[in-house]
Design an enzyme around this catalytic site. Structure first.
Site, PDB file in Angstrom:
ATOM      1  N   ASP A 168      -7.406  -1.589   3.389  1.00 36.44           N
ATOM      2  CA  ASP A 168      -6.466  -2.671   3.119  1.00 36.44           C
ATOM      3  C   ASP A 168      -6.866  -3.980   3.792  1.00 36.44           C
ATOM      4  OD1 ASP A 168      -4.684  -0.945   1.703  1.00 36.44           O
ATOM      5  OD2 ASP A 168      -3.967  -0.182   3.624  1.00 36.44           O
ATOM      6  N   ASP A 226       0.861  -1.174   0.000  1.00 31.26           N
ATOM      7  CA  ASP A 226       0.000   0.000   0.000  1.00 31.26           C
ATOM      8  C   ASP A 226       0.910   1.241   0.000  1.00 31.26           C
ATOM      9  OD1 ASP A 226      -2.336   1.655   0.420  1.00 31.26           O
ATOM     10  OD2 ASP A 226      -1.689   1.827   2.502  1.00 31.26           O
ATOM     11  N   ASP A 261      -2.112  -0.489   5.874  1.00 31.69           N
ATOM     12  CA  ASP A 261      -2.368   0.062   7.201  1.00 31.69           C
ATOM     13  C   ASP A 261      -3.777   0.592   7.391  1.00 31.69           C
ATOM     14  OD1 ASP A 261      -2.213   2.451   5.687  1.00 31.69           O
ATOM     15  OD2 ASP A 261      -1.637   3.554   7.494  1.00 31.69           O
TER      16      ASP A 261
END
Length: 614
Positions: free
Chosen positions: A509, A310, A505
């Protein structure tokens, strides 16, 4: 509750086996062997019964494990009245399963934190004023008040002049977004500015946030269970064991030799060495700020070949920072920052707070602003040290100073521009962005050296922002503008290459973390939802901890395999000796104990694994 009951049963079986062995030995050495045999039976039968139940469950799933060898050895020992050998095997087996259970722990907990973050109540405009109602009572058309810091409970439309929404947990966009009247407002977004109204367009159960919760739960249910490392060796070892035992009985006519072979063959090097090495790896990884939720995830971490990262809060810091100060009229850049920060002390807007923090970091002294007027979500005007200062968005400041600022638009590529005007003239721009974490480039290079073959970026942010931030990292691909379900699809697509590790995080996600072979969450500042869905949590706010974690995981797996190979080799030699009549069943059990000690000591070397770069 099911995991809790299973753990309690394993503890109880270990206690029964240990008590039976010790109690029987007590009677045996006091001259009462008949009672000793009965006590050993009592210690073995519950373990054997539980083992047979587990074997039947495994066979119903089409799985053949090493448990069959342990069941054969205990059954044969009891059948031919080698009860002490049976008791030793029962203790070895129950101790191994308990240790394995301890190693695995709870690799998956319920999504408690994710559900707790979801709002339970909302404030609705009613005929008699504001009223607090349960979220489930909201219907499309209800007008809701969203106070500063509140999480939007359902999907809707902004019904005020403007709103500032923090969507970082949902989309990965690190900077608050300005929404105007009629713009969409996603559930799960947080109000980062002044209070505003939202008109609900969906029920709570149909909204974005509820959909993410469902995605996580579905991904966890559909995720294939990790096979135990030991079970991959089971079929071949079982075949060799049965062949040697049958040959010993067939050629000598002595069933006790077959019993001795089975006792020596009890696969404790596999049952014990693997979990010991992996538990040691878990402990070692935790020393470096990497919390791995079980032996299965640690092993999968060691085998991962594809990494999906990410952006916001993972590769980047997840909060805006000033990356450049452009002065347009000769004003000193620090003076532009000082005046902007002094005025921004009068607002709680996240971008303004970042500007104030940057000024403090540079040691600038900030005066107290006067005559401050704020246009929520747009900017501020006021007096600082006797000068008229305007700070805010590009259009807001341009409108106040009557100056065309089209020439400065290129500064905004992948960034947020904060314009600063002093005494009616544009003084400069503060260029703000969410920069890469320090050491990110080195981390990517290190992961390549450790065998990660394919590294991708997956973000809900805009493509141009993702490209600008990751320029020069040498990633294998960028997937931008992804929704949570699209991230899950990306993980499933990449699994065709091999085991996939996903690092993130935010709430957005969490489904992808649950779907990946190994989900890694940033635990220090990341969303609780992602930490719950993940297999691995980085306890410090540093993604570069991933490198040592992978190195430790691979080292622990290598040591586990070494222990297994050595243990099986010694066991096979012991089986041959037993088949030739050189070992009795109890001698075989004791030999197997000695082998166990050797492989466990070797497995404990995982406690001393030191990553090459820390």
């Amino acid at each position: 509750m099911e995991h809790f009951n299973s753990d309690r049963i394993k503890v109880a079986l270990l206690v029964v086996a240990l008590g039976g062995l010790l109690g029987g030995l007590g009677f045996y050495f006091t001259g009462r062997p008949e009672i000793a045999s009965i006590v050993w039976h009592i210690g073995v039968v519950p373990v054997l019964a539980a083992l047979l139940v587990e074997i039947l469950r495994s066979l119903s799933r089409g799985e053949v494990g090493l448990d069959i060898v342990a069941a054969l050895s205990m059954s044969a020992a009891l059948l031919f009245d080698e009860t002490l050998a049976a008791a030793v095997v029962a203790l070895m087996y129950s101790g191994g399963t308990f240790l394995e259970s301890f190693a695995e722990g709870r690799a998956r907990r319920e999504m408690r934190a994710l559900l707790e973050r979801a709002p339970r109540t909302a404030t609705r405009h009613g005929q008699d004023g504001l009223e607090d109602i349960p979220v489930d009572d909201i219907v499309p058309g209800d007008r809701l008040l969203i106070r500063q810091g509140d999480t939007i409970p359902v999907d809707g439309k902004v019904a005020s002049a403007s709103a500032f929404l923090d969507t970082s947990a949902l989309t990965g966009e690190s900077l608050p977004l300005r929404a105007g009247n009629g713009d969409d407002a996603m559930s799960g977004s947080t109000n980062a500015g002044e209070a505003f109204d939202v008109v609900a367009t969906r029920l709570a159960k149909d909204s974005t946030y509820a959909g993410i919760v469902r995605l996580v739960e579905e991904a966890q249910r559909s995720k294939a269970p990790m096979a135990r490392l030991a079970d991959r060796w089971s079929l071949g070892f079982l075949a060799v064991t049965v062949a040697i035992a049958f040959a010993a009985w067939w050629f000598t006519g002595d069933p006790i030799r077959a019993v001795a072979v089975l006792v020596v063959a009890t696969p404790c090097p596999l049952i014990l060495a693997v979990p010991v090495a992996l538990v040691a790896g878990l402990s070692r990884a935790a020393r470096f700020g990497v919390l791995v939720k079980g032996a299965g995830p640690l092993e999968a971490m060691a085998r991962a070949r594809t990494l999906i990262l990410d952006k916001t809060g993972t590769l980047t810091e997840g909060r805006p920072r000033i990356v450049k100060i452009d002065s347009h009229d000769g004003t000193d850049p620090d003076e532009v920052l000082r005046l902007a920060a002094a005025l921004d002390q009068a607002t709680r807007h996240p971008v303004a707070q970042a500007i104030v923090a940057a000024a403090h970091d540079r040691g600038l002294t900030l005066a107290v602003p006067t005559d401050v007027t704020e246009s929520p979500g747009e900017g501020l005007t006021g007096q600082v040290d006797g000068r008229s200062v305007v700070v805010g968005g590009h259009d807001f400041v341009a409108g106040r100073v009557g100056q065309d600022m089209a020439d400065y638009a290129e500064l905004a590529a992948g960034s947020v521009l904060v314009a600063v005007a002093i005494n009616g003239r544009l003084a400069g721009h503060l260029v703000m962005a969410d920069p890469l974490r320090s050491g990110t480039r080195e981390m990517v290079a290190r992961l390549r050296r450790q065998g990660i073959e394919h590294i991708l970026l997956a973000t809900g942010d805009r493509h141009e922002v993702a490209e600008r931030v990751t320029e020069g990292l040498g990633l294998d691909g960028i997937r931008a503008g992804l929704t949570p379900d699209q991230k899950v699809l990306l993980v499933l697509e990449e699994r065709k290459r091999g085991p996939v590790m996903m690092v993130g995080d935010g709430v957005n996600d969490a489904p992808a973390l649950a779907a990946a072979d190994v989900g890694v969450a940033m635990g220090a500042r990341g969303a609780a939802a992602s930490a719950e869905a993940a297999d691995v949590v980085l306890l410090v706010d540093r993604v570069d901890r991933l490198g040592p974690g992978i190195e430790i995981a691979r080292g622990a797996r290598r040591i586990a395999i070494e222990s297994v190979v050595a243990g099986i080799g010694l066991s096979v030699l012991g089986m041959i000796a037993a088949a030739l009549g050189y070992l009795t069943p109890i001698q075989g059990a004791l030999l197997q104990e000695a082998i166990d000690v050797a492989v466990i000591l070797n497995a404990l070397r995982a406690l001393r694994i030191t990553p090459s770069e820390t």
